[in-house]
Design a protein around this motif. Structure first.
Motif, PDB file in Angstrom:
ATOM      1  N   ARG A  64     -12.822  11.271  -4.946  1.00 37.13           N
ATOM      2  CA  ARG A  64     -13.268   9.876  -4.829  1.00 37.13           C
ATOM      3  C   ARG A  64     -12.460   8.957  -5.746  1.00 37.13           C
ATOM      4  N   TYR A  65     -12.272   9.392  -6.987  1.00 41.41           N
ATOM      5  CA  TYR A  65     -11.531   8.548  -7.926  1.00 41.41           C
ATOM      6  C   TYR A  65     -10.050   8.465  -7.562  1.00 41.41           C
ATOM      7  N   MET A  66      -9.493   9.512  -6.974  1.00 42.26           N
ATOM      8  CA  MET A  66      -8.102   9.442  -6.528  1.00 42.26           C
ATOM      9  C   MET A  66      -7.952   8.398  -5.416  1.00 42.26           C
ATOM     10  N   LYS A  67      -8.961   8.277  -4.552  1.00 42.18           N
ATOM     11  CA  LYS A  67      -8.937   7.239  -3.514  1.00 42.18           C
ATOM     12  C   LYS A  67      -8.994   5.851  -4.144  1.00 42.18           C
ATOM     13  N   ILE A  68      -9.854   5.684  -5.150  1.00 40.59           N
ATOM     14  CA  ILE A  68      -9.959   4.397  -5.833  1.00 40.59           C
ATOM     15  C   ILE A  68      -8.636   4.058  -6.515  1.00 40.59           C
ATOM     16  N   LEU A  69      -8.098   5.024  -7.268  1.00 42.00           N
ATOM     17  CA  LEU A  69      -6.829   4.791  -7.967  1.00 42.00           C
ATOM     18  C   LEU A  69      -5.720   4.466  -6.980  1.00 42.00           C
ATOM     19  N   GLY A  70      -5.696   5.172  -5.861  1.00 43.70           N
ATOM     20  CA  GLY A  70      -4.677   4.915  -4.845  1.00 43.70           C
ATOM     21  C   GLY A  70      -4.786   3.510  -4.272  1.00 43.70           C
ATOM     22  N   ALA A  71      -6.018   3.076  -3.979  1.00 40.43           N
ATOM     23  CA  ALA A  71      -6.222   1.734  -3.432  1.00 40.43           C
ATOM     24  C   ALA A  71      -5.815   0.659  -4.439  1.00 40.43           C
ATOM     25  N   VAL A  72      -6.178   0.862  -5.700  1.00 37.60           N
ATOM     26  CA  VAL A  72      -5.833  -0.114  -6.746  1.00 37.60           C
ATOM     27  C   VAL A  72      -4.317  -0.175  -6.925  1.00 37.60           C
ATOM     28  N   ARG A  73      -3.690   0.966  -7.071  1.00 38.29           N
ATOM     29  CA  ARG A  73      -2.242   0.994  -7.306  1.00 38.29           C
ATOM     30  C   ARG A  73      -1.470   0.452  -6.092  1.00 38.29           C
ATOM     31  N   ARG A  74      -1.927   0.800  -4.893  1.00 45.95           N
ATOM     32  CA  ARG A  74      -1.254   0.338  -3.676  1.00 45.95           C
ATOM     33  C   ARG A  74      -1.362  -1.186  -3.544  1.00 45.95           C
ATOM     34  N   SER A  75      -2.565  -1.727  -3.765  1.00 50.02           N
ATOM     35  CA  SER A  75      -2.729  -3.174  -3.619  1.00 50.02           C
ATOM     36  C   SER A  75      -1.975  -3.947  -4.696  1.00 50.02           C
ATOM     37  N   LEU A  76      -1.941  -3.419  -5.919  1.00 49.23           N
ATOM     38  CA  LEU A  76      -1.176  -4.090  -6.975  1.00 49.23           C
ATOM     39  C   LEU A  76       0.324  -4.051  -6.685  1.00 49.23           C
ATOM     40  N   GLY A  77       0.802  -2.902  -6.236  1.00 48.89           N
ATOM     41  CA  GLY A  77       2.223  -2.792  -5.878  1.00 48.89           C
ATOM     42  C   GLY A  77       2.589  -3.722  -4.738  1.00 48.89           C
ATOM     43  N   ASP A  78       1.731  -3.783  -3.711  1.00 53.31           N
ATOM     44  CA  ASP A  78       1.985  -4.680  -2.580  1.00 53.31           C
ATOM     45  C   ASP A  78       1.910  -6.141  -3.002  1.00 53.31           C
ATOM     46  N   LEU A  79       0.996  -6.465  -3.913  1.00 53.16           N
ATOM     47  CA  LEU A  79       0.880  -7.841  -4.395  1.00 53.16           C
ATOM     48  C   LEU A  79       2.142  -8.251  -5.143  1.00 53.16           C
ATOM     49  N   ILE A  80       2.654  -7.373  -5.976  1.00 54.36           N
ATOM     50  CA  ILE A  80       3.890  -7.677  -6.712  1.00 54.36           C
ATOM     51  C   ILE A  80       5.037  -7.916  -5.729  1.00 54.36           C
ATOM     52  N   LYS A  81       5.123  -7.073  -4.709  1.00 50.82           N
ATOM     53  CA  LYS A  81       6.178  -7.251  -3.684  1.00 50.82           C
ATOM     54  C   LYS A  81       5.981  -8.554  -2.920  1.00 50.82           C
ATOM     55  N   ALA A  82       4.733  -8.885  -2.594  1.00 51.06           N
ATOM     56  CA  ALA A  82       4.457 -10.116  -1.850  1.00 51.06           C
ATOM     57  C   ALA A  82       4.799 -11.350  -2.686  1.00 51.06           C
ATOM     58  N   LEU A  83       4.486 -11.313  -3.966  1.00 51.52           N
ATOM     59  CA  LEU A  83       4.812 -12.443  -4.841  1.00 51.52           C
ATOM     60  C   LEU A  83       6.317 -12.602  -5.018  1.00 51.52           C
TER      61      LEU A  83
END
Length: 162
Positions: A64-83
Protein backbone atom coordinates in the motif's frame (compact mmCIF):
# COMPACT_ATOMS: atom_id res chain seq x y z
CA UNK A 1 -11.53 27.71 4.04
CA UNK A 2 -10.01 25.86 1.07
CA UNK A 3 -12.28 27.81 -1.29
CA UNK A 4 -11.13 31.13 0.17
CA UNK A 5 -7.48 30.11 -0.17
CA UNK A 6 -8.04 28.97 -3.75
CA UNK A 7 -9.61 32.34 -4.63
CA UNK A 8 -6.63 34.33 -3.37
CA UNK A 9 -4.57 35.88 -6.18
CA UNK A 10 -1.33 34.01 -6.70
CA UNK A 11 0.30 35.76 -9.61
CA UNK A 12 0.70 39.42 -10.37
CA UNK A 13 2.65 40.34 -13.45
CA UNK A 14 4.54 38.09 -15.85
CA UNK A 15 7.63 38.34 -13.63
CA UNK A 16 5.54 37.10 -10.74
CA UNK A 17 4.35 34.18 -12.83
CA UNK A 18 7.91 33.17 -13.66
CA UNK A 19 8.88 33.44 -10.01
CA UNK A 20 5.88 31.39 -8.90
CA UNK A 21 6.72 28.67 -11.44
CA UNK A 22 10.30 28.54 -10.20
CA UNK A 23 9.12 28.48 -6.59
CA UNK A 24 6.70 25.63 -7.32
CA UNK A 25 9.42 23.72 -9.16
CA UNK A 26 11.74 24.15 -6.17
CA UNK A 27 9.01 23.00 -3.77
CA UNK A 28 8.27 19.93 -5.90
CA UNK A 29 11.99 19.12 -6.15
CA UNK A 30 12.42 19.43 -2.38
CA UNK A 31 9.46 17.14 -1.75
CA UNK A 32 10.76 14.65 -4.29
CA UNK A 33 14.09 14.51 -2.44
CA UNK A 34 12.36 13.84 0.90
CA UNK A 35 9.98 11.12 -0.31
CA UNK A 36 11.73 7.71 -0.37
CA UNK A 37 11.67 5.59 -3.52
CA UNK A 38 11.22 2.31 -1.69
CA UNK A 39 10.64 0.86 1.75
CA UNK A 40 13.72 -0.62 3.38
CA UNK A 41 16.81 -2.06 1.75
CA UNK A 42 14.92 -4.30 -0.64
CA UNK A 43 12.38 -3.06 -3.17
CA UNK A 44 10.65 -6.43 -3.66
CA UNK A 45 7.80 -6.93 -1.17
CA UNK A 46 7.55 -10.57 -2.27
CA UNK A 47 10.61 -11.49 -0.20
CA UNK A 48 8.58 -11.52 3.00
CA UNK A 49 7.40 -14.98 3.99
CA UNK A 50 3.72 -15.25 4.78
CA UNK A 51 4.01 -17.99 7.41
CA UNK A 52 3.24 -15.48 10.18
CA UNK A 53 0.14 -13.23 10.20
CA UNK A 54 2.28 -10.22 11.13
CA UNK A 55 4.44 -10.80 8.06
CA UNK A 56 1.28 -10.76 5.97
CA UNK A 57 0.37 -7.40 7.52
CA UNK A 58 3.88 -6.13 6.76
CA UNK A 59 3.62 -7.25 3.14
CA UNK A 60 0.21 -5.66 2.63
CA UNK A 61 1.23 -2.40 4.31
CA UNK A 62 4.44 -2.30 2.25
CA UNK A 63 2.46 -2.76 -0.96
CA UNK A 64 0.00 0.00 0.00
CA UNK A 65 2.73 2.46 0.92
CA UNK A 66 4.69 1.65 -2.24
CA UNK A 67 1.59 2.65 -4.23
CA UNK A 68 1.35 5.91 -2.28
CA UNK A 69 5.06 6.64 -2.72
CA UNK A 70 4.81 5.83 -6.42
CA UNK A 71 1.84 8.17 -6.91
CA UNK A 72 3.55 11.00 -5.01
CA UNK A 73 6.87 10.62 -6.82
CA UNK A 74 5.22 10.23 -10.23
CA UNK A 75 3.01 13.31 -9.82
CA UNK A 76 5.89 15.44 -8.53
CA UNK A 77 8.14 14.34 -11.39
CA UNK A 78 5.39 15.04 -13.94
CA UNK A 79 4.70 18.43 -12.34
CA UNK A 80 8.36 19.42 -12.61
CA UNK A 81 8.36 18.38 -16.29
CA UNK A 82 5.10 20.26 -16.92
CA UNK A 83 6.44 23.43 -15.31
CA UNK A 84 9.53 23.13 -17.52
CA UNK A 85 7.31 22.77 -20.59
CA UNK A 86 8.37 19.19 -21.33
CA UNK A 87 4.88 17.68 -20.92
CA UNK A 88 1.35 19.05 -21.04
CA UNK A 89 -0.09 20.28 -17.75
CA UNK A 90 -3.10 18.03 -17.19
CA UNK A 91 -6.04 18.82 -14.94
CA UNK A 92 -4.66 16.37 -12.39
CA UNK A 93 -1.30 18.16 -12.37
CA UNK A 94 -3.04 21.52 -12.05
CA UNK A 95 -4.80 20.19 -8.94
CA UNK A 96 -1.46 19.00 -7.54
CA UNK A 97 0.11 22.41 -8.27
CA UNK A 98 -2.79 24.29 -6.68
CA UNK A 99 -2.66 22.11 -3.57
CA UNK A 100 1.11 22.51 -3.22
CA UNK A 101 0.82 26.27 -3.67
CA UNK A 102 -1.84 26.38 -0.95
CA UNK A 103 0.18 24.16 1.40
CA UNK A 104 -2.37 21.33 1.17
CA UNK A 105 -1.96 17.66 0.36
CA UNK A 106 -3.21 16.90 -3.17
CA UNK A 107 -6.31 14.69 -3.23
CA UNK A 108 -4.45 12.22 -5.44
CA UNK A 109 -2.03 11.49 -2.59
CA UNK A 110 -4.74 10.98 0.02
CA UNK A 111 -6.09 7.81 -1.59
CA UNK A 112 -3.76 5.64 0.51
CA UNK A 113 -4.77 7.02 3.87
CA UNK A 114 -6.98 10.00 4.66
CA UNK A 115 -5.50 12.90 6.58
CA UNK A 116 -6.44 16.47 7.44
CA UNK A 117 -2.84 17.53 8.05
CA UNK A 118 -1.23 20.35 6.05
CA UNK A 119 1.39 19.42 3.45
CA UNK A 120 4.51 19.85 5.59
CA UNK A 121 3.14 17.79 8.48
CA UNK A 122 1.69 15.15 6.15
CA UNK A 123 5.06 14.76 4.42
CA UNK A 124 6.84 14.21 7.73
CA UNK A 125 4.08 11.81 8.80
CA UNK A 126 4.53 9.81 5.58
CA UNK A 127 8.27 9.63 6.17
CA UNK A 128 7.71 8.30 9.71
CA UNK A 129 5.18 5.72 8.52
CA UNK A 130 7.56 4.46 5.84
CA UNK A 131 10.44 4.45 8.33
CA UNK A 132 8.42 2.25 10.72
CA UNK A 133 7.83 -0.31 7.96
CA UNK A 134 11.42 -0.11 6.71
CA UNK A 135 12.86 -0.86 10.15
CA UNK A 136 10.49 -3.79 10.58
CA UNK A 137 11.24 -5.09 7.10
CA UNK A 138 15.02 -4.73 7.36
CA UNK A 139 15.19 -6.30 10.84
CA UNK A 140 13.12 -9.27 9.72
CA UNK A 141 11.37 -9.30 13.09
CA UNK A 142 8.38 -7.32 14.31
CA UNK A 143 9.24 -4.35 16.54
CA UNK A 144 8.48 -4.46 20.26
CA UNK A 145 6.00 -1.60 19.90
CA UNK A 146 3.84 -0.55 16.95
CA UNK A 147 2.52 2.81 15.87
CA UNK A 148 -1.07 1.70 15.32
CA UNK A 149 -2.25 4.83 13.51
CA UNK A 150 0.76 4.47 11.19
CA UNK A 151 -0.93 1.57 9.41
CA UNK A 152 -3.22 2.11 6.45
CA UNK A 153 -5.40 -0.75 7.69
CA UNK A 154 -5.00 -1.08 11.48
CA UNK A 155 -7.88 -3.57 11.70
CA UNK A 156 -5.82 -6.09 9.73
CA UNK A 157 -2.95 -5.62 12.16
CA UNK A 158 -5.20 -6.12 15.18
CA UNK A 159 -6.67 -9.25 13.60
CA UNK A 160 -3.17 -10.63 13.00
CA UNK A 161 -2.42 -10.28 16.73
CA UNK A 162 -5.24 -12.68 17.72
Amino acid sequence: LDTIIDLQPRLGAAAGAAGAGASLTQMASDLLERIPEQIGQSSAPGEITEDDPLNTVLQHETERYMKILGAVRRSLGDLIKALAGQVVMSGELEEVAAALTGGRVPALWLKGYPSLKPLSTWTRDLQLRVEQLAKWRDAGLPPKTFWLSGFTFPTGFLTALK
